[in-house]
Scaffold this active site. Structure first.
Site, mmCIF file in Angstrom:
data_model
loop_
_atom_site.group_PDB
_atom_site.id
_atom_site.type_symbol
_atom_site.label_atom_id
_atom_site.label_comp_id
_atom_site.label_asym_id
_atom_site.label_seq_id
_atom_site.Cartn_x
_atom_site.Cartn_y
_atom_site.Cartn_z
ATOM 1 N N THR A 14 0.819 -1.215 0.000
ATOM 2 C CA THR A 14 0.000 0.000 0.000
ATOM 3 C C THR A 14 0.854 1.267 0.000
ATOM 4 O OG1 THR A 14 -0.047 -0.161 2.396
ATOM 5 C CG2 THR A 14 -1.959 -1.038 1.227
ATOM 6 N N GLY A 15 2.166 1.126 0.146
ATOM 7 C CA GLY A 15 3.049 2.299 0.217
ATOM 8 C C GLY A 15 3.444 2.806 -1.157
ATOM 9 N N ARG A 42 -3.673 -2.861 9.421
ATOM 10 C CA ARG A 42 -4.511 -1.669 9.128
ATOM 11 C C ARG A 42 -5.104 -1.726 7.730
ATOM 12 N NH1 ARG A 42 0.148 0.332 11.638
ATOM 13 N NH2 ARG A 42 1.196 0.527 9.633
ATOM 14 N N ARG A 102 21.535 -3.961 4.354
ATOM 15 C CA ARG A 102 22.460 -3.582 3.264
ATOM 16 C C ARG A 102 23.923 -3.810 3.573
ATOM 17 N NH1 ARG A 102 19.541 2.081 2.202
ATOM 18 N NH2 ARG A 102 17.713 1.299 1.088
ATOM 19 N N CYS A 131 18.397 4.831 -2.594
ATOM 20 C CA CYS A 131 18.020 5.425 -3.895
ATOM 21 C C CYS A 131 19.134 6.305 -4.482
ATOM 22 C CB CYS A 131 16.738 6.235 -3.736
ATOM 23 S SG CYS A 131 16.731 7.268 -2.262
ATOM 24 N N SER A 161 9.294 12.463 -2.288
ATOM 25 C CA SER A 161 8.692 11.120 -2.379
ATOM 26 C C SER A 161 9.597 10.069 -1.748
ATOM 27 C CB SER A 161 8.379 10.757 -3.829
ATOM 28 O OG SER A 161 9.533 10.936 -4.627
ATOM 29 N N HIS A 244 15.447 12.284 -7.973
ATOM 30 C CA HIS A 244 16.609 12.794 -7.233
ATOM 31 C C HIS A 244 17.648 13.291 -8.240
ATOM 32 C CE1 HIS A 244 14.967 11.209 -3.654
ATOM 33 N NE2 HIS A 244 15.813 10.244 -3.385
HETATM 34 P P1 A2P Z 1 0.078 0.087 5.810
HETATM 35 O O1 A2P Z 1 -0.425 0.935 4.674
HETATM 36 O O2 A2P Z 1 -0.858 -1.023 6.140
HETATM 37 O O3 A2P Z 1 0.556 0.876 6.992
HETATM 38 P P2 A2P Z 1 5.347 4.296 2.818
HETATM 39 O O4 A2P Z 1 6.837 4.083 2.780
HETATM 40 O O5 A2P Z 1 4.802 4.897 1.566
HETATM 41 O O6 A2P Z 1 4.923 5.005 4.058
HETATM 42 O O7 A2P Z 1 4.718 2.783 2.924
HETATM 43 C C1 A2P Z 1 5.030 1.882 3.970
HETATM 44 C C2 A2P Z 1 4.443 0.492 3.666
HETATM 45 O O8 A2P Z 1 4.873 -0.420 4.671
HETATM 46 C C3 A2P Z 1 2.943 0.452 3.673
HETATM 47 O O9 A2P Z 1 2.484 -0.480 2.718
HETATM 48 C C4 A2P Z 1 2.635 -0.045 5.086
HETATM 49 O O10 A2P Z 1 1.392 -0.700 5.206
HETATM 50 C C5 A2P Z 1 3.741 -1.056 5.251
HETATM 51 N N1 A2P Z 1 3.963 -1.360 6.665
HETATM 52 C C6 A2P Z 1 4.325 -0.493 7.636
HETATM 53 N N2 A2P Z 1 4.425 -1.150 8.823
HETATM 54 C C7 A2P Z 1 4.122 -2.453 8.592
HETATM 55 C C8 A2P Z 1 4.033 -3.631 9.399
HETATM 56 N N3 A2P Z 1 4.292 -3.613 10.692
HETATM 57 N N4 A2P Z 1 3.671 -4.803 8.780
HETATM 58 C C9 A2P Z 1 3.412 -4.826 7.461
HETATM 59 N N5 A2P Z 1 3.470 -3.748 6.649
HETATM 60 C C10 A2P Z 1 3.823 -2.570 7.195
#
Ligand code: A2P
Length: 341
Positions: A14-15, A42, A102, A131, A161, A244
């Site tokens: 979802t990120g 979530r 890394r 990156c 971003s 970048h």
């Molecule tokens: P979620 O949307 O459910 O919080 P970004 O770097 O754009 O902020 O995205 C971070 C990504 O990592 C999102 O998909 C977020 O999901 C996921 N994420 C963050 N914490 C966890 C966790 N504890 N377990 C699984 N996915 C996670």
């Protein structure tokens, strides 16, 4: 790999980077029989786009990897630290976009145009570099192979971003607030980012550098496989959404003229030379956004040292700097027949 193709999971789907990973897997027709979208509890049950279709997001748990061949992680360092070993133990190969693994000597740190051979040593966890490091080493590699780089001085101009979706929204909201004579709210960054430059990316360390600067320094030597390449860096966040940019000054053991450098770089994989200042042609982040190449221009000899060059390097930080490089590592694993199952 099963006979019918791979099962691929994207952790952090979802990120900002996870969504781009799904897009790139689809665009490049990655040979997957199934793609799974994983995120935190979530997001369980939410839907994310996948080509003309959508995937239902599942919660990332210890049981997520039993039948997964390849997992692309972009869910933050803590999630990678916890779940990458669990996935690796289950026989899944993890390509991790966080900084968690890394610098682990057991973990290859790979840019496919630069050090694909490092993948052979993998023990089911592979790290995707920072990156800013990725786009720089793509350009340094052919020069290093030809004339030996001894020293690099880099200053970055990094897009918001790179700090995730919340930072993209923060810049948008601050611009809107300022044009409406309101105070800008600062949540992601410690200072206003709109119409400003912050010489501060990631945490400050005891040596007065930031973590981002030390990533560029340490990761470059590991990827080039040459500790003798000395790097110093200043990393700066600028009010750009995507892409970048980097001003890079290099010193080399043997001389390379700017003309020779242009010829060399225009033949190198993953690079596009854009260097015709008379026509106002040079790399720009707004042009690099959404593309796959690393762009280089403003190539000039540095007359203040015996063998020196100045370069301006630009790439899409979410694609080549993150999601694309991760998918390319997956493609290289297939090419070299290095997936575990
Ligand atoms: P979620 O949307 O459910 O919080 P970004 O770097 O754009 O902020 O995205 C971070 C990504 O990592 C999102 O998909 C977020 O999901 C996921 N994420 C963050 N914490 C966890 C966790 N504890 N377990 C699984 N996915 C996670």
């Amino acid at each position: 790999m099963s006979r019918d193709g791979l099962v691929v999971a994207v952790a952090g789907a979802t990120g900002a980077v996870g969504r781009e990973m799904l897009k790139i897997l689809q665009e490049r027709q990655f040979p997957a029989r199934e793609v799974r979208a994983l995120a935190s509890s979530r997001s369980a049950g939410a839907r994310v786009p996948f080509g003309d279709d959508e995937l239902m997001v599942q919660e990332l748990t210890e049981d997520s990897f039993a039948d997964v061949d390849l997992a692309l992680f972009s869910a933050g360092g803590d999630t990678s630290k916890t779940f990458a070993p669990i996935a690796a133990e289950a026989g899944c190969v993890v390509v991790d976009n966080s900084s968690a693994w890394r610098m682990d000597p057991e973990v290859p740190l790979v840019v496919p145009e630069v050090n694909p051979q490092a993948l052979k040593e993998h023990k089911n966890i592979i790290a995707n570099p920072n990156c800013s490091t990725i786009q720089m080493v793509v350009v340094l590699k052919p020069i290093h192979d030809t004339v030996g780089i001894t020293r690099v001085v880099v200053s970055t101009y990094q897009a918001v971003s790179g700090s995730g979706q919340k930072a993209v929204e923060e810049l948008q909201n601050q611009v809107r607030a300022l044009f409406n004579m309101q105070d800008p709210a600062c949540e992601v960054y410690p200072h206003q980012i709109a119409f400003n430059c912050l010489p501060h990316i990631d945490a400050f360390l005891d040596n007065e550098y930031t973590k981002e600067e030390m990533k560029m320094i340490n990761e470059t030597a590991k990827i080039l496989g040459d500790e003798r390449v000395r790097v110093t860096a200043t990393t700066v966040r600028v009010p750009v959404f995507y892409g970048h940019s980097e001003s890079v000054n290099i010193e080399t053991a043997k001389k390379l003229s700017s003309k020779e450098a242009r010829g060399l770089l225009s033949q190198a994989p993953g690079i596009r030379v854009l260097d015709n200042p008379r026509e106002n042609i040079y790399p720009l982040p707004v042009d690099a956004a959404g593309t796959d190449e690393t762009f280089v221009g403003r190539i000039r000899e540095d007359p203040t040292v015996a063998n020196g060059l100045n370069l301006w390097i630009v790439a899409d930080n979410i694609r080549k700097g993150a999601a694309l490089n991760t998918v390319q590592i997956g493609e290289e694993l297939i090419r070299q027949d290095l997936l575990a199952r």
